[in-house]
Design a protein around this motif. Structure first.
Motif, PDB file in Angstrom:
ATOM      1  N   GLY A   1      82.403 -16.554  -0.028  1.00  0.00           N
ATOM      2  CA  GLY A   1      83.769 -17.041   0.948  1.00  0.00           C
ATOM      3  C   GLY A   1      83.639 -17.715   2.333  1.00  0.00           C
ATOM      4  N   PHE A   2      82.434 -18.193   2.421  1.00  0.00           N
ATOM      5  CA  PHE A   2      82.202 -19.035   3.697  1.00  0.00           C
ATOM      6  C   PHE A   2      81.734 -20.241   3.395  1.00  0.00           C
ATOM      7  CE2 PHE A   2      81.357 -14.416   4.275  1.00  0.00           C
ATOM      8  CZ  PHE A   2      82.077 -14.462   5.666  1.00  0.00           C
ATOM      9  N   PRO A   3      82.215 -21.219   4.307  1.00  0.00           N
ATOM     10  CA  PRO A   3      82.140 -22.554   3.918  1.00  0.00           C
ATOM     11  C   PRO A   3      80.763 -23.178   4.328  1.00  0.00           C
ATOM     12  CG  PRO A   3      83.328 -22.515   6.137  1.00  0.00           C
ATOM     13  CD  PRO A   3      82.912 -21.087   5.420  1.00  0.00           C
ATOM     14  N   SER A   4      79.855 -22.611   5.210  1.00  0.00           N
ATOM     15  CA  SER A   4      78.335 -22.707   5.313  1.00  0.00           C
ATOM     16  C   SER A   4      77.516 -21.895   5.493  1.00  0.00           C
ATOM     17  CB  SER A   4      78.567 -23.874   6.707  1.00  0.00           C
ATOM     18  OG  SER A   4      78.883 -22.910   7.753  1.00  0.00           O
ATOM     19  N   LEU A   5      76.409 -21.978   5.626  1.00  0.00           N
ATOM     20  CA  LEU A   5      75.393 -20.788   5.689  1.00  0.00           C
ATOM     21  C   LEU A   5      75.691 -20.252   7.157  1.00  0.00           C
ATOM     22  CD1 LEU A   5      73.155 -19.352   4.159  1.00  0.00           C
ATOM     23  CD2 LEU A   5      71.543 -21.118   5.320  1.00  0.00           C
ATOM     24  N   PHE A   6      75.677 -21.068   8.041  1.00  0.00           N
ATOM     25  CA  PHE A   6      75.848 -20.810   9.365  1.00  0.00           C
ATOM     26  C   PHE A   6      76.986 -19.816   9.523  1.00  0.00           C
ATOM     27  CE2 PHE A   6      77.801 -21.292  13.659  1.00  0.00           C
ATOM     28  CZ  PHE A   6      76.561 -20.892  14.605  1.00  0.00           C
ATOM     29  N   SER A   7      78.294 -20.291   9.057  1.00  0.00           N
ATOM     30  CA  SER A   7      79.522 -19.534   8.968  1.00  0.00           C
ATOM     31  C   SER A   7      79.157 -18.028   8.146  1.00  0.00           C
ATOM     32  CB  SER A   7      80.642 -20.193   8.233  1.00  0.00           C
ATOM     33  OG  SER A   7      81.726 -19.417   7.822  1.00  0.00           O
ATOM     34  N   PHE A   8      78.440 -17.828   7.231  1.00  0.00           N
ATOM     35  CA  PHE A   8      77.991 -16.744   6.593  1.00  0.00           C
ATOM     36  C   PHE A   8      77.120 -15.852   7.547  1.00  0.00           C
ATOM     37  CE2 PHE A   8      74.634 -14.535   4.227  1.00  0.00           C
ATOM     38  CZ  PHE A   8      75.477 -13.728   3.331  1.00  0.00           C
ATOM     39  N   CYS A   9      76.127 -16.237   8.339  1.00  0.00           N
ATOM     40  CA  CYS A   9      75.350 -15.758   9.114  1.00  0.00           C
ATOM     41  C   CYS A   9      76.233 -15.211  10.205  1.00  0.00           C
ATOM     42  CB  CYS A   9      74.471 -16.621   9.780  1.00  0.00           C
ATOM     43  SG  CYS A   9      73.027 -16.877   8.735  1.00  0.00           S
ATOM     44  N   THR A  10      77.586 -15.779  10.812  1.00  0.00           N
ATOM     45  CA  THR A  10      78.267 -15.224  11.948  1.00  0.00           C
ATOM     46  C   THR A  10      79.034 -14.192  11.376  1.00  0.00           C
ATOM     47  OG1 THR A  10      79.440 -17.141  11.933  1.00  0.00           O
ATOM     48  CG2 THR A  10      77.751 -17.108  13.565  1.00  0.00           C
ATOM     49  N   GLY A  11      79.805 -14.586  10.477  1.00  0.00           N
ATOM     50  CA  GLY A  11      81.071 -13.801   9.741  1.00  0.00           C
ATOM     51  C   GLY A  11      80.715 -12.805   8.891  1.00  0.00           C
ATOM     52  N   TYR A  12      79.517 -12.702   8.124  1.00  0.00           N
ATOM     53  CA  TYR A  12      79.342 -11.894   7.299  1.00  0.00           C
ATOM     54  C   TYR A  12      78.035 -10.980   7.934  1.00  0.00           C
ATOM     55  CZ  TYR A  12      78.083  -9.362   2.884  1.00  0.00           C
ATOM     56  OH  TYR A  12      77.776  -8.209   1.801  1.00  0.00           O
ATOM     57  N   LEU A  13      77.135 -11.453   8.401  1.00  0.00           N
ATOM     58  CA  LEU A  13      75.838 -10.728   8.840  1.00  0.00           C
ATOM     59  C   LEU A  13      76.204 -10.363  10.370  1.00  0.00           C
ATOM     60  CD1 LEU A  13      72.973 -12.862   7.472  1.00  0.00           C
ATOM     61  CD2 LEU A  13      74.048 -10.615   6.512  1.00  0.00           C
ATOM     62  N   GLY A  14      77.284 -11.107  11.091  1.00  0.00           N
ATOM     63  CA  GLY A  14      77.467 -10.410  12.304  1.00  0.00           C
ATOM     64  C   GLY A  14      76.598 -11.144  13.443  1.00  0.00           C
ATOM     65  N   LEU A  15      75.833 -12.224  13.259  1.00  0.00           N
ATOM     66  CA  LEU A  15      75.077 -12.903  14.131  1.00  0.00           C
ATOM     67  C   LEU A  15      75.842 -13.558  15.063  1.00  0.00           C
ATOM     68  CD1 LEU A  15      72.126 -14.259  11.921  1.00  0.00           C
ATOM     69  CD2 LEU A  15      72.198 -11.881  13.018  1.00  0.00           C
ATOM     70  N   SER A  16      75.148 -13.737  16.307  1.00  0.00           N
ATOM     71  CA  SER A  16      75.706 -14.594  17.516  1.00  0.00           C
ATOM     72  C   SER A  16      75.350 -16.182  16.829  1.00  0.00           C
ATOM     73  CB  SER A  16      75.061 -14.287  18.719  1.00  0.00           C
ATOM     74  OG  SER A  16      73.672 -14.761  18.496  1.00  0.00           O
ATOM     75  N   ASN A  17      76.308 -17.118  17.332  1.00  0.00           N
ATOM     76  CA  ASN A  17      75.833 -18.282  17.117  1.00  0.00           C
ATOM     77  C   ASN A  17      74.679 -18.774  17.318  1.00  0.00           C
ATOM     78  OD1 ASN A  17      78.702 -18.549  16.682  1.00  0.00           O
ATOM     79  ND2 ASN A  17      79.108 -20.008  18.194  1.00  0.00           N
ATOM     80  N   ALA A  18      74.107 -18.453  18.418  1.00  0.00           N
ATOM     81  CA  ALA A  18      72.317 -18.547  18.570  1.00  0.00           C
ATOM     82  C   ALA A  18      71.517 -18.222  17.655  1.00  0.00           C
ATOM     83  CB  ALA A  18      72.049 -18.326  20.024  1.00  0.00           C
ATOM     84  N   ALA A  19      71.705 -16.762  17.170  1.00  0.00           N
ATOM     85  CA  ALA A  19      71.054 -16.284  16.174  1.00  0.00           C
ATOM     86  C   ALA A  19      70.992 -16.967  14.945  1.00  0.00           C
ATOM     87  CB  ALA A  19      71.346 -14.739  16.329  1.00  0.00           C
ATOM     88  N   ALA A  20      72.283 -17.371  14.694  1.00  0.00           N
ATOM     89  CA  ALA A  20      72.646 -17.977  13.352  1.00  0.00           C
ATOM     90  C   ALA A  20      71.974 -19.375  13.211  1.00  0.00           C
ATOM     91  CB  ALA A  20      74.048 -18.062  13.254  1.00  0.00           C
ATOM     92  N   PHE A  21      72.154 -20.126  14.368  1.00  0.00           N
ATOM     93  CA  PHE A  21      71.409 -21.429  14.564  1.00  0.00           C
ATOM     94  C   PHE A  21      70.076 -21.451  14.371  1.00  0.00           C
ATOM     95  CE2 PHE A  21      69.026 -24.398  16.840  1.00  0.00           C
ATOM     96  CZ  PHE A  21      69.327 -25.624  16.191  1.00  0.00           C
ATOM     97  N   ARG A  22      69.397 -20.384  14.822  1.00  0.00           N
ATOM     98  CA  ARG A  22      67.723 -20.367  14.913  1.00  0.00           C
ATOM     99  C   ARG A  22      67.449 -19.916  13.505  1.00  0.00           C
ATOM    100  NH1 ARG A  22      67.879 -18.085  20.267  1.00  0.00           N
ATOM    101  NH2 ARG A  22      68.189 -16.025  19.501  1.00  0.00           N
ATOM    102  N   ARG A  23      68.304 -18.836  13.022  1.00  0.00           N
ATOM    103  CA  ARG A  23      67.668 -18.466  11.409  1.00  0.00           C
ATOM    104  C   ARG A  23      68.036 -19.568  10.533  1.00  0.00           C
ATOM    105  NH1 ARG A  23      67.872 -14.448  14.826  1.00  0.00           N
ATOM    106  NH2 ARG A  23      66.896 -12.607  14.697  1.00  0.00           N
ATOM    107  N   THR A  24      69.193 -19.960  10.399  1.00  0.00           N
ATOM    108  CA  THR A  24      69.354 -20.950   9.421  1.00  0.00           C
ATOM    109  C   THR A  24      68.420 -22.183   9.520  1.00  0.00           C
ATOM    110  OG1 THR A  24      71.087 -22.041  10.710  1.00  0.00           O
ATOM    111  CG2 THR A  24      71.893 -20.516   8.876  1.00  0.00           C
ATOM    112  N   THR A  25      67.954 -22.612  10.619  1.00  0.00           N
ATOM    113  CA  THR A  25      67.317 -23.764  10.975  1.00  0.00           C
ATOM    114  C   THR A  25      65.883 -23.382  10.440  1.00  0.00           C
ATOM    115  OG1 THR A  25      68.460 -24.447  12.823  1.00  0.00           O
ATOM    116  CG2 THR A  25      66.225 -25.266  12.614  1.00  0.00           C
ATOM    117  N   ALA A  26      65.446 -22.218  10.902  1.00  0.00           N
ATOM    118  CA  ALA A  26      64.011 -21.677  10.328  1.00  0.00           C
ATOM    119  C   ALA A  26      64.064 -21.443   8.977  1.00  0.00           C
ATOM    120  CB  ALA A  26      63.668 -20.263  11.082  1.00  0.00           C
TER     121      ALA A  26
END
Ligand SMILES: [Zn+2]
Length: 352
Positions: free
Chosen positions: A46-71
């Protein structure tokens, strides 16, 4: 688990072990995230992007989601990254800093075991950026009387910029002043970004006016350089006792440390805390104080061989040992030394 009964060595070794496990978990997290992207699982979740999944589902901050999806993408493209993360040669932060220079030969080894600032410098030397023109700008006013916060700055261009501008403190609330930044543009050029108040700006303009007869007009860098160099000269003279040679032999029974002695101790100790434990010398070079090896309050003399440089923490630790925690406990009453020497003066207590 309670740590109260453990020695510092035991706690340190436990922390070391947790750190190792944490690195393993990070690699696993990134691999799972990579798989989620590969199979576009975030869409079904139910999320449009991996980044959005990280913030919306996993509850990561934007910065943490950016670092983890990039890595996660870097790990998928370059599987050898795994070893570097697992053994700690690269951290999540330093790996992500390398995202635009991964095609440089040997870049992982060149970044290995370097800290964030060192990796930024490496990236800047591999991909130099042009100088940024000086910019003096009034920040948008905030509604409240509080200092300007990060949200009053223009929106960052990408999540990476926001990752740098956002302090990592999780759960921090309330307005946060934008932090001053000094970032490398190339091997020998740095970009300084700092928020100042109106009083500072007015004084800076006065300095620029006073220097205008010998500096190029509009060169803010030169004005700041003059400020820094003048301050350095004054402070180094005062703190290290650099100056004219003394005309009479220094007294050794006074708390006041003569210039010549200060100069000798600072030179001998290399302007760095001398506390050493198990072969590890304290790296502190800030807020150094002169410490009496044999306590002054117990008859120790003010001579170079009885003095050594200590950071505030290690000076305080020694004072607790020499005088007891009760006396030292009053140190929050400390004021700057009346003789203008290093460190602090404790009107009600003796120090080491
Ligand atoms: Zn220290």
């Amino acid at each position: 688990m309670s740590f109260q009964s453990l020695s510092f060595a035991e706690i340190a070794s436990r922390l070391y072990e947790i750190r190792r496990l944490e690195r393993g978990l990070l690699v696993e997290f990134l691999e799972a995230l990579g798989e989620m992207e590969e199979r576009r699982g975030f869409l079904e979740m139910g999320f449009p992007s991996l980044f959005s999944f990280c913030t919306g589902y996993l509850g990561l901050s934007n910065a943490a989601a950016f670092r983890r999806t990039t890595a996660a993408r870097m790990l998928r493209d370059r599987p050898e990254v795994r070893e570097y993360l697992a053994d700690g040669r690269l951290s999540l932060t330093t790996l992500v800093l390398l995202r635009d220079v991964m095609d440089e030969p040997g870049v992982l080894d060149r970044a290995a075991a370097k800290n964030e600032d060192q990796v930024k410098l490496l990236v800047a030397s591999l991909r130099p950026r042009p100088d940024v023109p000086p910019l003096f700008r009034r920040l948008p006013a905030t509604r409240t009387e509080s200092p300007p916060d990060a949200t009053s700055l223009p929106a960052p261009r990408d999540p990476a910029a926001s990752a740098e501008a956002t302090p990592p403190a999780a759960g921090a609330s309330g307005p946060e002043r934008p932090r001053a930044r000094l970032e490398p543009l190339s091997e020998d050029r740095r970009l300084l970004r700092v928020t100042v108040d109106a009083d500072f700006a007015e004084k800076l303009a006065r300095v620029a006016a006073l220097l205008s007869h010998r500096l190029e007009a509009g060169r803010l860098e030169q004005v700041l350089r003059a400020c820094v160099e003048t301050t350095l000269e004054v402070l180094e003279k005062r703190q290290r006792g650099v100056g004219r040679a003394p005309t009479k032999p220094p007294r050794t029974d006074s708390r006041y440390v003569p210039k010549a002695v200060r100069r000798e101790v600072w030179g001998r100790d290399g302007a760095r805390c001398t506390f050493t434990a198990g072969g590890q010398r304290c790296p502190a070079t800030h807020r150094l104080q002169l410490h009496h090896l044999h306590p002054y309050g117990l008859g120790g003399s003010t001579t170079a061989d009885n003095l050594t440089l200590r950071c505030q923490g290690h000076n305080l630790m020694a004072a607790r040992h020499d005088y007891g925690a009760e006396v030292v406990g009053r140190r929050h009453e400390a004021v700057p030394r009346p003789d203008g020497g290093r460190g602090w003066y404790y009107p009600a207590a003796t120090d080491g």
